[in-house]
Design an enzyme around this catalytic site. Structure first.
Site, PDB file in Angstrom:
ATOM      1  N   LYS A  17       0.836  -1.213   0.000  1.00 35.76           N
ATOM      2  CA  LYS A  17       0.000   0.000   0.000  1.00 35.76           C
ATOM      3  C   LYS A  17       0.869   1.261   0.000  1.00 35.76           C
ATOM      4  O   LYS A  17       0.632   2.185  -0.780  1.00 35.76           O
ATOM      5  CB  LYS A  17      -0.936   0.007   1.230  1.00 35.76           C
ATOM      6  N   ARG A  90     -10.272   0.032   7.502  1.00 36.12           N
ATOM      7  CA  ARG A  90      -9.902  -1.373   7.443  1.00 36.12           C
ATOM      8  C   ARG A  90     -10.810  -2.267   8.273  1.00 36.12           C
ATOM      9  O   ARG A  90     -10.460  -3.410   8.569  1.00 36.12           O
ATOM     10  CB  ARG A  90      -8.427  -1.595   7.736  1.00 36.12           C
ATOM     11  N   ARG A 124      12.010  -5.639   5.642  1.00 32.27           N
ATOM     12  CA  ARG A 124      11.666  -4.212   5.610  1.00 32.27           C
ATOM     13  C   ARG A 124      12.430  -3.440   6.687  1.00 32.27           C
ATOM     14  O   ARG A 124      12.490  -3.847   7.836  1.00 32.27           O
ATOM     15  CB  ARG A 124      10.160  -4.010   5.826  1.00 32.27           C
ATOM     16  N   ARG A 157      10.461  -2.347  12.107  1.00 33.92           N
ATOM     17  CA  ARG A 157       9.237  -2.093  12.870  1.00 33.92           C
ATOM     18  C   ARG A 157       9.013  -3.214  13.881  1.00 33.92           C
ATOM     19  O   ARG A 157       9.209  -4.382  13.558  1.00 33.92           O
ATOM     20  CB  ARG A 157       8.035  -2.054  11.908  1.00 33.92           C
ATOM     21  N   ARG A 168      -1.183  -9.943  12.447  1.00 33.76           N
ATOM     22  CA  ARG A 168      -1.745  -8.900  11.567  1.00 33.76           C
ATOM     23  C   ARG A 168      -2.467  -9.523  10.383  1.00 33.76           C
ATOM     24  O   ARG A 168      -3.503  -9.018   9.940  1.00 33.76           O
ATOM     25  CB  ARG A 168      -0.622  -7.964  11.084  1.00 33.76           C
TER      26      ARG A 168
HETATM   27  P1  G5P Z   1       0.003   0.025   8.752  1.00 27.59           P
HETATM   28  O1  G5P Z   1       1.270   0.765   8.932  1.00 27.59           O
HETATM   29  O2  G5P Z   1      -1.044   0.578   7.844  1.00 27.59           O
HETATM   30  P2  G5P Z   1      -0.186  -2.461   7.414  1.00 27.59           P
HETATM   31  O3  G5P Z   1      -0.017  -3.664   8.257  1.00 27.59           O
HETATM   32  O4  G5P Z   1      -1.510  -2.305   6.833  1.00 27.59           O
HETATM   33  O5  G5P Z   1       0.419  -1.412   8.358  1.00 27.59           O
HETATM   34  P3  G5P Z   1       2.183  -2.090   6.012  1.00 27.59           P
HETATM   35  O6  G5P Z   1       2.922  -3.066   6.880  1.00 27.59           O
HETATM   36  O7  G5P Z   1       2.487  -0.634   6.167  1.00 27.59           O
HETATM   37  O8  G5P Z   1       0.679  -2.338   6.125  1.00 27.59           O
HETATM   38  P4  G5P Z   1       2.114  -1.853   3.144  1.00 27.59           P
HETATM   39  O9  G5P Z   1       2.068  -0.365   3.279  1.00 27.59           O
HETATM   40  O10 G5P Z   1       0.947  -2.543   2.543  1.00 27.59           O
HETATM   41  O11 G5P Z   1       2.456  -2.560   4.512  1.00 27.59           O
HETATM   42  O12 G5P Z   1       3.392  -2.308   2.330  1.00 27.59           O
HETATM   43  P5  G5P Z   1       4.760  -1.522   1.992  1.00 27.59           P
HETATM   44  O13 G5P Z   1       5.348  -0.924   3.219  1.00 27.59           O
HETATM   45  O14 G5P Z   1       4.577  -0.685   0.785  1.00 27.59           O
HETATM   46  O15 G5P Z   1       5.644  -2.794   1.537  1.00 27.59           O
HETATM   47  C1  G5P Z   1       6.054  -3.749   2.505  1.00 27.59           C
HETATM   48  C2  G5P Z   1       7.557  -4.084   2.264  1.00 27.59           C
HETATM   49  O16 G5P Z   1       7.679  -4.763   1.026  1.00 27.59           O
HETATM   50  C3  G5P Z   1       8.472  -2.858   2.156  1.00 27.59           C
HETATM   51  O17 G5P Z   1       9.738  -3.196   2.689  1.00 27.59           O
HETATM   52  C4  G5P Z   1       8.584  -2.630   0.647  1.00 27.59           C
HETATM   53  O18 G5P Z   1       9.798  -1.970   0.275  1.00 27.59           O
HETATM   54  C5  G5P Z   1       8.553  -4.071   0.145  1.00 27.59           C
HETATM   55  N1  G5P Z   1       7.996  -4.256  -1.189  1.00 27.59           N
HETATM   56  C6  G5P Z   1       6.970  -3.610  -1.792  1.00 27.59           C
HETATM   57  N2  G5P Z   1       6.748  -4.127  -3.019  1.00 27.59           N
HETATM   58  C7  G5P Z   1       7.636  -5.134  -3.177  1.00 27.59           C
HETATM   59  C8  G5P Z   1       7.911  -6.063  -4.221  1.00 27.59           C
HETATM   60  O19 G5P Z   1       7.282  -6.057  -5.290  1.00 27.59           O
HETATM   61  N3  G5P Z   1       8.895  -6.981  -4.013  1.00 27.59           N
HETATM   62  C9  G5P Z   1       9.622  -7.003  -2.867  1.00 27.59           C
HETATM   63  N4  G5P Z   1      10.567  -7.934  -2.716  1.00 27.59           N
HETATM   64  N5  G5P Z   1       9.403  -6.149  -1.849  1.00 27.59           N
HETATM   65  C10 G5P Z   1       8.424  -5.228  -1.998  1.00 27.59           C
HETATM   66  O20 G5P Z   1      -0.681  -0.246  10.164  1.00 27.59           O
HETATM   67  C11 G5P Z   1       0.112  -0.625  11.266  1.00 27.59           C
HETATM   68  C12 G5P Z   1      -0.740  -0.738  12.504  1.00 27.59           C
HETATM   69  O21 G5P Z   1      -1.385   0.508  12.745  1.00 27.59           O
HETATM   70  C13 G5P Z   1      -2.695   0.312  13.251  1.00 27.59           C
HETATM   71  C14 G5P Z   1      -2.816  -1.184  13.504  1.00 27.59           C
HETATM   72  O22 G5P Z   1      -2.339  -1.448  14.798  1.00 27.59           O
HETATM   73  C15 G5P Z   1      -1.867  -1.760  12.427  1.00 27.59           C
HETATM   74  O23 G5P Z   1      -1.418  -3.062  12.747  1.00 27.59           O
HETATM   75  N6  G5P Z   1      -3.673   0.775  12.251  1.00 27.59           N
HETATM   76  C16 G5P Z   1      -5.008   0.741  12.391  1.00 27.59           C
HETATM   77  N7  G5P Z   1      -5.808   0.272  13.374  1.00 27.59           N
HETATM   78  C17 G5P Z   1      -7.146   0.380  13.199  1.00 27.59           C
HETATM   79  N8  G5P Z   1      -7.701   0.890  12.101  1.00 27.59           N
HETATM   80  C18 G5P Z   1      -6.945   1.380  11.085  1.00 27.59           C
HETATM   81  N9  G5P Z   1      -7.534   1.896   9.982  1.00 27.59           N
HETATM   82  C19 G5P Z   1      -5.530   1.315  11.208  1.00 27.59           C
HETATM   83  N10 G5P Z   1      -4.505   1.689  10.401  1.00 27.59           N
HETATM   84  C20 G5P Z   1      -3.381   1.351  11.050  1.00 27.59           C
HETATM   85 MG    MG Z   2       2.100   1.001   4.903  1.00 26.79          MG
END
Ligand code: G5P
Ligand code: MG
Length: 218
Positions: A17, A90, A124, A157, A168
Site C-alpha cells: 500500500k 480497514r 523491511r 518495525r 496482523r
Molecule cells: P500500517 O502501517 O497501515 P499495514 O499492516 O496495513 O500497516 P504495512 O505493513 O504498512 O501495512 P504496506 O504499506 O501494505 O504494509 O506495504 P509496503 O510498506 O509498501 O511494503 C512492505 C515491504 O515490502 C516494504 O519493505 C517494501 O519496500 C517491500 N515491497 C513492496 N513491493 C515489493 C515487491 O514487489 N517486491 C519485494 N521484494 N518487496 C516489496 O498499520 C500498522 C498498525 O497501525 C494500526 C494497527 O495497529 C496496524 O497493525 N492501524 C489501524 N488500526 C485500526 N484501524 C486502522 N484503519 C488502522 N490503520 C493502522
Molecule cells: Mg504502509
C-alpha cells in the site's frame, strides 16, 4: 479545474500500500493520507491516547473504530484536493463511518499472496520519523542502515516480527477482508493481483489514466 477524487487503497499488511501509494501520489497529484502516519503523530506527541495507540500497534491489533473514525474525519476536514487514503478504512464499521461523510469514488484492493508478504516484511527497514520504507534486497537504501534523505538511522518495525505479522494477517482476514464485499456492492472496487509491485503498478497506472479521463469528463 478538475474534480476532487476520493480514493482508498487497501490490502493485507505488506501488500505494498505504501509503495504503490507513493507512486500514485507522484503520478496523479493526490494527497496521500496514511493511517500509520497519523497514528505515529499521536504516538510521538506522547499523549495518553498516543500511549494506548502504541500498545495496539506493537501487538498487531487494530486501534478501536471510534478513535480511527474521529482521527480521519478531523484530517479530511482540512483537505481540499483529491485524496488517497492508505490503511483506512480497514473494518466495516470504519468504512460505514467514512461513507456517512464522504462518497468514496474508487476502492483499490491489492491482492498479494500471504507467503510473499511474510518474506517481504522480514526484510523491511524504515526511517521512523518520516515513515520512508526500504527493503534490504528489493529497494535498499544507498548506504546500509541509513535513510537516503536525512542520513539518519533505519530501524525494523516492532510489528514486523514474524509472530506479530502472523497476528496482523489474521486480523486482516477477519476484519478487513469483508470490505471487499462492501465496496464490490457499492460498485467501486478494483482489484490488482500479483507478487511484484513493479508489475502491479503499471496496470494500476494504466487503469487510473483511463478512469480519471472519464471521471473528469463527467
Ligand atoms: P500500517 O502501517 O497501515 P499495514 O499492516 O496495513 O500497516 P504495512 O505493513 O504498512 O501495512 P504496506 O504499506 O501494505 O504494509 O506495504 P509496503 O510498506 O509498501 O511494503 C512492505 C515491504 O515490502 C516494504 O519493505 C517494501 O519496500 C517491500 N515491497 C513492496 N513491493 C515489493 C515487491 O514487489 N517486491 C519485494 N521484494 N518487496 C516489496 O498499520 C500498522 C498498525 O497501525 C494500526 C494497527 O495497529 C496496524 O497493525 N492501524 C489501524 N488500526 C485500526 N484501524 C486502522 N484503519 C488502522 N490503520 C493502522
Ligand atoms: Mg504502509
Amino acid at each position: 479545474m478538475s474534480k476532487i477524487l476520493k480514493t482508498i487503497i487497501f490490502g493485507a499488511p505488506g501488500s505494498g500500500k505504501g509503495t504503490i501509494s507513493s507512486r500514485m501520489v507522484n503520478d496523479f497529484n493526490l494527497l496521500h493520507i496514511s493511517s500509520s502516519d497519523l497514528l505515529r503523530n499521536q504516538v510521538t506527541a506522547h499523549t495518553p491516547v498516543g500511549q494506548e495507540i502504541a500498545k495496539y500497534m506493537s501487538e498487531g491489533k487494530l486501534i478501536p473504530d471510534p478513535l480511527m473514525i474521529d482521527i480521519f474525519n478531523k484530517e479530511l476536514q482540512k483537505v481540499n484536493q483529491s485524496w488517497l487514503l492508505d490503511g483506512f478504512p480497514r473494518t466495516l464499521t470504519q468504512a460505514k463511518g467514512l461513507a456517512e461523510i464522504h462518497s468514496v469514488n474508487l476502492a483499490i484492493n491489492l491482492n498479494v499472496p500471504f507467503e510473499t508478504i511474510r518474506k517481504r516484511l522480514e526484510e523491511r527497514w524504515i526511517h521512523k520519523p518520516s515513515g520512508r520504507t526500504y527493503h534490504l534486497t528489493w529497494s535498499p537504501p544507498k548506504i546500509a542502515g541509513i535513510d537516503d534523505l536525512t542520513g539518519e538511522k533505519l530501524i525494523q518495525r516492532d510489528d514486523d516480527k514474524p509472530e506479530i505479522v502472523q497476528q496482523r494477517l489474521k486480523v486482516y482476514d477477519e476484519l478487513t477482508r469483508p470490505l471487499l464485499r462492501f465496496y464490490k456492492d457499492a460498485g467501486i472496487l478494483q482489484t490488482f493481483s500479483g507478487t511484484e509491485s513493479n508489475v502491479i503498478y503499471p496496470e494500476l497506472q494504466n487503469f487510473l489514466k483511463v478512469y480519471l479521463h472519464s471521471f473528469n469528463a463527467q
